[in-house]
Design an enzyme around this catalytic site. Sequence first.
Site, PDB file in Angstrom:
ATOM      1  N   HIS A  76      13.237 -34.031  23.943  1.00  0.00           N
ATOM      2  CA  HIS A  76      14.150 -33.721  25.048  1.00  0.00           C
ATOM      3  C   HIS A  76      15.600 -34.000  24.688  1.00  0.00           C
ATOM      4  O   HIS A  76      16.477 -33.857  25.521  1.00  0.00           O
ATOM      5  CB  HIS A  76      13.759 -34.524  26.288  1.00  0.00           C
ATOM      6  CG  HIS A  76      12.500 -34.031  26.945  1.00  0.00           C
ATOM      7  ND1 HIS A  76      11.780 -34.769  27.844  1.00  0.00           N
ATOM      8  CD2 HIS A  76      11.838 -32.855  26.820  1.00  0.00           C
ATOM      9  CE1 HIS A  76      10.723 -34.072  28.255  1.00  0.00           C
ATOM     10  NE2 HIS A  76      10.728 -32.912  27.636  1.00  0.00           N
ATOM     11  N   ASN A 115       2.849 -17.007  25.357  1.00  0.00           N
ATOM     12  CA  ASN A 115       3.129 -15.868  26.201  1.00  0.00           C
ATOM     13  C   ASN A 115       4.475 -15.242  25.802  1.00  0.00           C
ATOM     14  O   ASN A 115       5.445 -15.922  25.588  1.00  0.00           O
ATOM     15  CB  ASN A 115       3.182 -16.385  27.643  1.00  0.00           C
ATOM     16  CG  ASN A 115       3.212 -15.259  28.616  1.00  0.00           C
ATOM     17  OD1 ASN A 115       4.018 -14.361  28.488  1.00  0.00           O
ATOM     18  ND2 ASN A 115       2.340 -15.315  29.597  1.00  0.00           N
ATOM     19  N   HIS A 168       2.584 -26.040  22.165  1.00  0.00           N
ATOM     20  CA  HIS A 168       1.571 -25.286  22.907  1.00  0.00           C
ATOM     21  C   HIS A 168       0.513 -24.755  21.961  1.00  0.00           C
ATOM     22  O   HIS A 168      -0.675 -24.814  22.234  1.00  0.00           O
ATOM     23  CB  HIS A 168       2.200 -24.086  23.625  1.00  0.00           C
ATOM     24  CG  HIS A 168       3.033 -24.492  24.782  1.00  0.00           C
ATOM     25  ND1 HIS A 168       3.682 -23.596  25.583  1.00  0.00           N
ATOM     26  CD2 HIS A 168       3.322 -25.711  25.267  1.00  0.00           C
ATOM     27  CE1 HIS A 168       4.329 -24.251  26.520  1.00  0.00           C
ATOM     28  NE2 HIS A 168       4.132 -25.539  26.346  1.00  0.00           N
ATOM     29  N   ASP A 169       0.971 -24.238  20.849  1.00  0.00           N
ATOM     30  CA  ASP A 169       0.032 -23.659  19.904  1.00  0.00           C
ATOM     31  C   ASP A 169      -0.924 -24.724  19.392  1.00  0.00           C
ATOM     32  O   ASP A 169      -2.103 -24.464  19.187  1.00  0.00           O
ATOM     33  CB  ASP A 169       0.784 -23.018  18.741  1.00  0.00           C
ATOM     34  CG  ASP A 169      -0.124 -22.119  17.937  1.00  0.00           C
ATOM     35  OD1 ASP A 169      -0.762 -21.256  18.562  1.00  0.00           O
ATOM     36  OD2 ASP A 169      -0.233 -22.295  16.728  1.00  0.00           O
ATOM     37  N   ARG A 190       8.695 -26.381  21.629  1.00  0.00           N
ATOM     38  CA  ARG A 190       7.671 -26.364  22.664  1.00  0.00           C
ATOM     39  C   ARG A 190       6.542 -25.385  22.337  1.00  0.00           C
ATOM     40  O   ARG A 190       5.375 -25.647  22.554  1.00  0.00           O
ATOM     41  CB  ARG A 190       8.332 -25.974  23.984  1.00  0.00           C
ATOM     42  CG  ARG A 190       7.797 -26.683  25.180  1.00  0.00           C
ATOM     43  CD  ARG A 190       8.713 -26.494  26.370  1.00  0.00           C
ATOM     44  NE  ARG A 190       9.921 -27.266  26.269  1.00  0.00           N
ATOM     45  CZ  ARG A 190      11.121 -26.853  26.671  1.00  0.00           C
ATOM     46  NH1 ARG A 190      11.270 -25.657  27.186  1.00  0.00           N
ATOM     47  NH2 ARG A 190      12.162 -27.635  26.541  1.00  0.00           N
TER      48      ARG A 190
HETATM   49  C1  LIG Z   1       2.715 -14.138  30.551  1.00  0.00           C
HETATM   50  O1  LIG Z   1       3.254 -14.836  31.648  1.00  0.00           O
HETATM   51  C2  LIG Z   1       3.634 -14.023  32.721  1.00  0.00           C
HETATM   52  C3  LIG Z   1       4.363 -14.865  33.753  1.00  0.00           C
HETATM   53  O2  LIG Z   1       3.890 -16.178  33.792  1.00  0.00           O
HETATM   54  C4  LIG Z   1       2.344 -13.362  33.289  1.00  0.00           C
HETATM   55  O3  LIG Z   1       2.678 -12.536  34.388  1.00  0.00           O
HETATM   56  C5  LIG Z   1       1.726 -12.527  32.186  1.00  0.00           C
HETATM   57  O4  LIG Z   1       0.519 -11.969  32.629  1.00  0.00           O
HETATM   58  C6  LIG Z   1       1.464 -13.389  30.937  1.00  0.00           C
HETATM   59  N1  LIG Z   1       1.033 -12.520  29.840  1.00  0.00           N
HETATM   60  C7  LIG Z   1      -0.007 -12.781  29.058  1.00  0.00           C
HETATM   61  C8  LIG Z   1      -0.261 -11.824  27.949  1.00  0.00           C
HETATM   62  O5  LIG Z   1      -0.692 -13.780  29.187  1.00  0.00           O
END
Ligand SMILES: *[C@@H]1O[C@H](CO)[C@@H](O)[C@H](O)[C@H]1NC(C)=O
Length: 319
Positions: free
Chosen positions: A187, A94, A85-86, A81
Site C-alpha cells: 500500500h 478480469n 490475485h493470480d 495486485r
Molecule cells: C469482469 O468484471 C466485470 C465487472 O465486475 C463483469 O461484468 C464481467 O463479467 C467480468 N468478466 C469476466 C470475463 O469475468
Amino acid sequence: MTVVGFLIITPIAYSEMAYQKQISFLILQLLFLTLVLASANGNSLKLGFYLKTCPKAEAIVETVTADHISLAPSLAAPLLRMHFHDSEKSGPPNLSLRGFQVIDAAKTALEKACPGVVSCADILALVARDAIYQIKVVPLGRRDGRVSIALESLTLPAPFGNITELKAQFASKGLSVKDLVVLSGGHTVGTSHCSTIAIRLYNFTGKGDTDPSLDPKYVPYLKSKCKPTDTTTLLEMDPGSFRTFDEAYYTNVLKRRGLFQSDAALLADKETSAYVKLQAQSGGSTFFKDFEESMVKMGQIGVLTGSAGEIRKHCALVN
Ligand SMILES: *[C@@H]1O[C@H](CO)[C@@H](O)[C@H](O)[C@H]1NC(C)=O
Ligand SMILES: *[C@@H]1O[C@H](CO)[C@@H](O)[C@H](O)[C@H]1NC(C)=O
Ligand SMILES: *[C@@H]1O[C@H](CO)[C@@H](O)[C@H](O)[C@H]1NC(C)=O
C-alpha cells in the site's frame, strides 16, 4: 529514504547511497534465491526458465512494463495486485482490472517473439516485479489455470478485514503473519476510491460515527476530500509518497493514518505492530528485502508447473 520502485523509469529523486544499498541487497538476494532454488526439485519454479525457449522473454516484459509505467506510474499498484490475485489460483485477472493493458501488450509482444511459450501467470509475475522493483530475480515456470474467475473486489490484502480475518486469510494460503504485514506494505504505492473508506469516515457502526482507530486529527482532512457518496475521487494510499516504493506506509500506519481498516488492524496484533514500528523507526531497514521474499513466496502459491495447466494464447481467456 526512497528509491527502488521506479528506479529507472520515473523521475523520482534518489540518492546515490540508497542506490548502492539497493544494489548490495540485490546481490544478497540473488545468492539467497540461488540457494533456495538449487535445493528445490525439478518440477518447481526456476530462475531463467525461458533462457532456451524464449531468451528475450524477460527483456521484452521489462521494456513493455517500463513503457507503460513511465506514462502512468500509479499502474504499479494494480499490477502488483494482479500478481497477488493470480497467486490465489484465480487465473489471470478480469479484463476490466486496471493495468490489464500492460499484461495484454506484453503477451502480444511475447507471442510474436515465441508463440505459445510464456505463460500469462509468469507474465504477471514479471510485470509485477518490473513495476515494483527493478530486480532481476523471479523464478519462472508457471503455467496457466484452465478456469478464470473475476476477483475485482479483492485488494492486497482485503481492505475491510480485522486482524483475525487477515491472519486467517493469509494462513489459508500458507502465508505467515510476517508476510501479511510485509505485503501490506504494498500500500506504499497507489490510490483508492473514497467509497472504500466511506464507512470508516461516516457510518462506522451504523450510528453516523467515525472509525475510532483513525487519527482524529486526520479525519477532517479525509472528510474534506471524500463526501459521503463520493465514488470517483481517488485518495493516495501513502500520502506524500504514493508513487514511491518506500517504508513511509509504516510511518503512516503507526500514526493511525493508514487508509484501510486492514492497515489499522496491523496495530492490533503484537507481531504485526512490532514490525510496523520497526520499519517506521528504522527507515525501512529490512522492508525491501522482506517485501521481495514475501513476494517470491506469494508468487509460488498454487502454481502449476511441468505439464499441468496450459500456456494461454490470450491472458483473459482459457484456450
Ligand atoms: C469482469 O468484471 C466485470 C465487472 O465486475 C463483469 O461484468 C464481467 O463479467 C467480468 N468478466 C469476466 C470475463 O469475468
Ligand atoms: C473479526 O471479524 C470477525 C467476523 O466479522 C468477528 O467474528 C471477530 O470477532 C472479529 N475479531 C476482532 C478481533 O475484532
Ligand atoms: C448508517 O448505517 C445504518 C445501519 O447500517 C443505516 O441504517 C443508515 O441508513 C446508515 N446511514 C447513512 C447515512 O448511510
